[in-house]
Design an enzyme around this catalytic site. Sequence first.
Site, mmCIF file in Angstrom:
data_model
loop_
_atom_site.group_PDB
_atom_site.id
_atom_site.type_symbol
_atom_site.label_atom_id
_atom_site.label_comp_id
_atom_site.label_asym_id
_atom_site.label_seq_id
_atom_site.Cartn_x
_atom_site.Cartn_y
_atom_site.Cartn_z
ATOM 1 N N HIS A 91 42.554 -0.720 -4.933
ATOM 2 C CA HIS A 91 43.475 -1.155 -5.993
ATOM 3 C C HIS A 91 44.782 -0.350 -5.966
ATOM 4 C CE1 HIS A 91 39.711 -2.719 -8.312
ATOM 5 N NE2 HIS A 91 39.954 -3.394 -7.209
ATOM 6 N N ASP B 246 42.688 -7.383 -3.960
ATOM 7 C CA ASP B 246 41.870 -6.599 -3.025
ATOM 8 C C ASP B 246 42.347 -6.790 -1.581
ATOM 9 O OD1 ASP B 246 40.110 -5.441 -4.854
ATOM 10 O OD2 ASP B 246 38.596 -7.021 -4.639
ATOM 11 N N HIS C 254 42.132 -11.570 -8.382
ATOM 12 C CA HIS C 254 41.663 -10.230 -8.034
ATOM 13 C C HIS C 254 41.316 -10.133 -6.547
ATOM 14 C CE1 HIS C 254 40.396 -6.161 -8.685
ATOM 15 N NE2 HIS C 254 39.414 -6.429 -7.823
ATOM 16 N N HIS D 14 35.681 -7.426 0.838
ATOM 17 C CA HIS D 14 36.166 -6.212 1.509
ATOM 18 C C HIS D 14 35.762 -6.132 2.980
ATOM 19 C CE1 HIS D 14 37.774 -4.616 -2.123
ATOM 20 N NE2 HIS D 14 36.598 -4.592 -2.736
HETATM 21 ZN ZN LIG Z 1 38.853 -4.997 -6.436
#
Ligand SMILES: [Zn+2]
Length: 302
Positions: A77, A238, A234, A261
């Site tokens: 973040h 990311d 969001h 991720h």
């Molecule tokens: Zn995140």
Amino acid sequence: MGQQHTLASQVSLSGIGLHTGVTVNLRLCPAPVHTGIVFKRTDLDGFSIEAQSRHVARVSYATSLMKKGVLISTTEHLLSALAGLGVDNAIVEIDNLELPIVDGSALPFVKLIRQAGLRPQRARRAYAKILKPLEVSEGAKRIAVYPSDSFMVSYSIAFPHPVIGAQSLDFTPRGGSYENEVAPARTFGFLAEVEMLLKSGLVKGGSLENVVVLDQERVMNPEGLRFPDEFCRHKILDLIGDISLLGHPLIGHVVADRAGHAMHAQLVSQLLRQKDCCAFTTNPPVRSNTSIPATELAVASA
Ligand SMILES: [Zn+2]
């Protein structure tokens, strides 16, 4: 346009880590040209870890960096905010192993960077320009990058939940779009998953103050959502943080479908490995305005 930028002053913030629940003090400091973003563990004699793909350690619920056994966790973040505002060079000092989660979004870091202000530096920024498509897939999950004149993201997610369902969003950074449309989007989790994580000793610092939690039908946070598609936003947040580990702003169109991720990190490592896919150039993107001009930031933080 096309110059490297650092912070105009030092700024700091304290908060707790999402997974450790431990208080951590964070300080952002200006850095010379060509430094990139470097994390420093002040509790370990200033041990440094460069925010580079080669140091990516663990990518499941967060993106952690590791070098010689030293870990820095939940970096994405802050990295997203730095990349989103066009900060090329900065030292990030922390006195524990995990970055503060603050409100679960990148907005507190955006405000912190605005408070510091940006300073242009006497060196050109090098961009990673995509020359040919590259795709990584894993079952229904997929991430790809295509040549484009500027940086763009198209993200799709699908969760069998009445509040989320299928969401997709195209994002092109321009003007203040990163801080208004992406940075405020918070991290999210499902109640059943959160309970499981708590049992396994993770998300010790998690609460409705820093995670959007969904039970079987609804959002449990009393204030509700910041955007109807906050979840998809969001993911873009990311992604911007994770791909900054390439070490250079990207000129290309990233298309992600149900990625996360781990896949973001795979795309970056594949790009670095397959050298004919991208080239480094100091020519800025054609149409984009990926960073907010320093003058605008100075006014905004005044
Ligand atoms: Zn995140």
